[in-house]
Design an enzyme around this catalytic site. Structure first.
Site, PDB file in Angstrom:
ATOM      1  N   GLY A  14       0.953  -1.129  -0.012  1.00  0.00           N
ATOM      2  CA  GLY A  14       0.001   0.027   0.034  1.00  0.00           C
ATOM      3  C   GLY A  14       0.901   1.262  -0.042  1.00  0.00           C
ATOM      4  N   SER A  15       2.162   1.268  -0.102  1.00  0.00           N
ATOM      5  CA  SER A  15       2.931   2.548   0.032  1.00  0.00           C
ATOM      6  C   SER A  15       2.868   3.238  -1.012  1.00  0.00           C
ATOM      7  CB  SER A  15       4.395   2.042   0.464  1.00  0.00           C
ATOM      8  OG  SER A  15       4.597   0.810  -0.487  1.00  0.00           O
ATOM      9  N   ARG A  16       2.663   2.591  -2.446  1.00  0.00           N
ATOM     10  CA  ARG A  16       2.734   3.470  -3.366  1.00  0.00           C
ATOM     11  C   ARG A  16       1.803   2.837  -4.597  1.00  0.00           C
ATOM     12  NH1 ARG A  16       7.068   1.215  -6.445  1.00  0.00           N
ATOM     13  NH2 ARG A  16       7.918  -0.226  -5.150  1.00  0.00           N
ATOM     14  N   ASP A  64       6.986  -8.968   4.109  1.00  0.00           N
ATOM     15  CA  ASP A  64       7.316  -9.567   2.781  1.00  0.00           C
ATOM     16  C   ASP A  64       6.459 -10.356   2.629  1.00  0.00           C
ATOM     17  OD1 ASP A  64       8.142 -10.633   0.631  1.00  0.00           O
ATOM     18  OD2 ASP A  64      10.157 -10.994   1.359  1.00  0.00           O
ATOM     19  N   TYR A 156       5.582 -12.863 -15.363  1.00  0.00           N
ATOM     20  CA  TYR A 156       4.475 -11.964 -14.854  1.00  0.00           C
ATOM     21  C   TYR A 156       3.018 -12.771 -15.329  1.00  0.00           C
ATOM     22  CZ  TYR A 156       1.972  -7.544 -13.882  1.00  0.00           C
ATOM     23  OH  TYR A 156       1.161  -6.544 -13.285  1.00  0.00           O
ATOM     24  N   ALA A 157       2.845 -13.035 -16.393  1.00  0.00           N
ATOM     25  CA  ALA A 157       1.673 -13.537 -16.993  1.00  0.00           C
ATOM     26  C   ALA A 157       1.335 -15.002 -16.349  1.00  0.00           C
ATOM     27  CB  ALA A 157       1.734 -13.797 -18.302  1.00  0.00           C
ATOM     28  N   LYS A 160       0.128 -14.092 -12.866  1.00  0.00           N
ATOM     29  CA  LYS A 160      -1.326 -13.177 -12.846  1.00  0.00           C
ATOM     30  C   LYS A 160      -2.411 -14.268 -13.497  1.00  0.00           C
ATOM     31  CE  LYS A 160       0.118  -9.311 -11.183  1.00  0.00           C
ATOM     32  NZ  LYS A 160      -0.378  -9.036  -9.953  1.00  0.00           N
ATOM     33  N   ILE A 189      -1.919   1.111 -15.898  1.00  0.00           N
ATOM     34  CA  ILE A 189      -2.404   1.959 -14.986  1.00  0.00           C
ATOM     35  C   ILE A 189      -0.905   2.750 -14.705  1.00  0.00           C
ATOM     36  CG2 ILE A 189      -3.089   2.287 -12.938  1.00  0.00           C
ATOM     37  CD1 ILE A 189      -5.019   0.929 -14.541  1.00  0.00           C
TER      38      ILE A 189
HETATM   39  P1  NAP Z   1       4.217  -0.280  -7.807  1.00  0.00           P
HETATM   40  O1  NAP Z   1       3.968   0.845  -7.904  1.00  0.00           O
HETATM   41  O2  NAP Z   1       5.648  -0.989  -8.196  1.00  0.00           O
HETATM   42  O3  NAP Z   1       4.031  -0.867  -6.028  1.00  0.00           O
HETATM   43  C1  NAP Z   1       4.370  -2.037  -5.802  1.00  0.00           C
HETATM   44  C2  NAP Z   1       3.803  -2.217  -4.403  1.00  0.00           C
HETATM   45  O4  NAP Z   1       4.030  -3.643  -4.011  1.00  0.00           O
HETATM   46  C3  NAP Z   1       4.639  -1.475  -3.358  1.00  0.00           C
HETATM   47  O5  NAP Z   1       3.802  -0.776  -2.508  1.00  0.00           O
HETATM   48  C4  NAP Z   1       5.740  -2.410  -3.001  1.00  0.00           C
HETATM   49  O6  NAP Z   1       6.170  -2.016  -1.525  1.00  0.00           O
HETATM   50  C5  NAP Z   1       4.905  -3.660  -2.740  1.00  0.00           C
HETATM   51  N1  NAP Z   1       5.561  -4.797  -2.688  1.00  0.00           N
HETATM   52  C6  NAP Z   1       6.462  -5.430  -3.814  1.00  0.00           C
HETATM   53  N2  NAP Z   1       6.848  -6.533  -3.360  1.00  0.00           N
HETATM   54  C7  NAP Z   1       6.456  -6.803  -2.088  1.00  0.00           C
HETATM   55  C8  NAP Z   1       6.690  -7.732  -1.107  1.00  0.00           C
HETATM   56  N3  NAP Z   1       7.454  -8.890  -1.211  1.00  0.00           N
HETATM   57  N4  NAP Z   1       5.817  -7.693   0.005  1.00  0.00           N
HETATM   58  C9  NAP Z   1       5.173  -6.707   0.344  1.00  0.00           C
HETATM   59  N5  NAP Z   1       4.909  -5.492  -0.596  1.00  0.00           N
HETATM   60  C10 NAP Z   1       5.804  -5.632  -1.825  1.00  0.00           C
HETATM   61  O7  NAP Z   1       3.173  -1.349  -8.658  1.00  0.00           O
HETATM   62  P2  NAP Z   1       1.667  -0.957  -9.128  1.00  0.00           P
HETATM   63  O8  NAP Z   1       1.845  -0.575 -10.407  1.00  0.00           O
HETATM   64  O9  NAP Z   1       0.950  -0.017  -8.117  1.00  0.00           O
HETATM   65  O10 NAP Z   1       1.282  -2.550  -9.049  1.00  0.00           O
HETATM   66  C11 NAP Z   1       0.129  -2.844  -7.964  1.00  0.00           C
HETATM   67  C12 NAP Z   1      -0.535  -4.259  -8.455  1.00  0.00           C
HETATM   68  O11 NAP Z   1      -1.008  -4.089  -9.588  1.00  0.00           O
HETATM   69  C13 NAP Z   1       0.799  -5.395  -8.739  1.00  0.00           C
HETATM   70  O12 NAP Z   1       0.249  -6.545  -8.357  1.00  0.00           O
HETATM   71  C14 NAP Z   1       0.723  -5.195 -10.235  1.00  0.00           C
HETATM   72  O13 NAP Z   1       1.063  -6.394 -10.893  1.00  0.00           O
HETATM   73  C15 NAP Z   1      -0.522  -4.783 -10.328  1.00  0.00           C
HETATM   74  N6  NAP Z   1      -0.790  -4.272 -11.911  1.00  0.00           N
HETATM   75  C16 NAP Z   1      -0.361  -3.009 -12.102  1.00  0.00           C
HETATM   76  C17 NAP Z   1      -0.637  -2.705 -13.591  1.00  0.00           C
HETATM   77  C18 NAP Z   1      -0.132  -1.341 -13.844  1.00  0.00           C
HETATM   78  O14 NAP Z   1      -0.033  -1.201 -15.128  1.00  0.00           O
HETATM   79  N7  NAP Z   1       0.602  -0.626 -12.959  1.00  0.00           N
HETATM   80  C19 NAP Z   1      -1.276  -3.196 -14.534  1.00  0.00           C
HETATM   81  C20 NAP Z   1      -1.963  -4.559 -14.050  1.00  0.00           C
HETATM   82  C21 NAP Z   1      -1.696  -4.759 -12.794  1.00  0.00           C
HETATM   83  P3  NAP Z   1       7.683  -1.187  -1.479  1.00  0.00           P
HETATM   84  O15 NAP Z   1       7.190   0.198  -1.992  1.00  0.00           O
HETATM   85  O16 NAP Z   1       7.993  -1.195  -0.150  1.00  0.00           O
HETATM   86  O17 NAP Z   1       8.451  -1.768  -2.633  1.00  0.00           O
END
Ligand code: NAP
Length: 248
Positions: A14-16, A64, A156-157, A160, A189
């Site tokens: 939830g941090s970003r 984690d 990744y695919a 998911k 996104i």
């Molecule tokens: P992001 O900006 O890279 O943020 C990822 C988040 O996951 C961060 O809060 C990170 O924490 C946390 N994280 C990573 N590894 C972790 C672990 N081992 N334990 C706990 N937390 C962990 O990614 P996002 O774009 O927001 O994506 C969020 C989700 O949506 C993901 O599952 C991604 O696959 C999915 N998604 C994204 C998109 C897109 O276009 N962006 C599209 C489809 C699906 P830290 O900040 O502490 O590293």
């Protein structure tokens, strides 16, 4: 609106990005929110401070999601802090893109461990409380890539797609106890995850989307809000795409 009044919600990552959007939208809708981060402590602390300034109960946990024992400890701590768990959002995820020819075993395993095993870990750890209270909503963040595949993202695919099969099985197993389990599959996104892509690639994606823009974390969060709330009380085992029509 207070669609989530009195609901205790836990969101991984939830941090970003999308997770942060979900935290914000859920808190605006009256939820008490716990969320995890992996390494981004400062953004996590800032988010908690901003939620508290707005009168919400919030707590960040360094945990984690890919580690089973940490997930069990997290759920225990969350219940001690909040009293119960009503909604679990498995959002944490990473990418390690490469063509299969160049993808290492480590790249594959890390992505599966973080994106898919994490969903098992957190769901398994929160199962007893959900079953005991005979209610709960589990929301798993997959991707349109899990529905259609993507060159350079075999790891990744796979993670998911795995989330979708897992979610549907959980929906079938837990439905009789009023525990719902659904998937949100975002398209493109605009977050730090997609900042890694070249601008030319990003523009090509935007042009190909019927709504002609990338999505925002709040676009995804609003769909999660529906699935977390009683508005979706008869919805389980479903995949909701939030992709601007990209995969139609
Ligand atoms: P992001 O900006 O890279 O943020 C990822 C988040 O996951 C961060 O809060 C990170 O924490 C946390 N994280 C990573 N590894 C972790 C672990 N081992 N334990 C706990 N937390 C962990 O990614 P996002 O774009 O927001 O994506 C969020 C989700 O949506 C993901 O599952 C991604 O696959 C999915 N998604 C994204 C998109 C897109 O276009 N962006 C599209 C489809 C699906 P830290 O900040 O502490 O590293």
């Amino acid at each position: 609106m207070s669609l989530l009044k009195d609901k205790n919600v836990l969101i991984t990552g939830g941090s970003r990005g999308i997770g942060k959007g979900i935290v914000e939208v859920f808190a605006e809708n009256g939820a008490q929110v716990g969320f995890t981060y992996h390494s981004s402590q400062q953004p996590a602390d800032e988010l908690v401070a901003s939620l508290e300034r707005n009168g919400s109960k919030a707590k960040a946990y360094k945990s984690d999601a890919s580690e089973f024992e940490q997930a069990e400890k997290l759920i225990k701590e969350f219940i001690e802090d909040f009293g119960s768990i009503d909604v679990l959002v498995n959002n944490a995820g990473i990418t390690k893109d490469n063509l299969l020819m160049r993808m290492t075993e480590d790249d594959f395993n890390q992505v599966i461990q973080t994106n898919l095993n994490s969903v098992f870990n957190l769901t398994k750890a929160s199962l007893r409380p959900f079953l005991k209270q005979r209610s709960g909503s589990i929301i798993n963040i997959s991707s349109v890539v899990g529905l259609k595949g993507n060159p350079g993202q075999a790891n990744y695919a796979a993670s998911k797609s795995g989330i979708i099969g897992f979610t549907k099985s959980v929906a079938l197993e837990l439905g009789s106890r009023n525990v719902r389990s659904n998937v949100v599959a975002p398209g493109f996104i605009e977050t730090e995850m997609t900042e890694k892509l070249e601008e030319k690639t990003v523009q090509t994606w935007r042009d190909a989307i019927p709504l002609k823009r990338g999505g925002t974390p709040h676009d995804v969060a609003n769909t999660c809000l529906y699935l977390a709330s009683n508005l979706s009380s008869y919805v389980t085992g479903q995949v909701l795409q939030v992709d601007g029509g990209m995969l139609t």
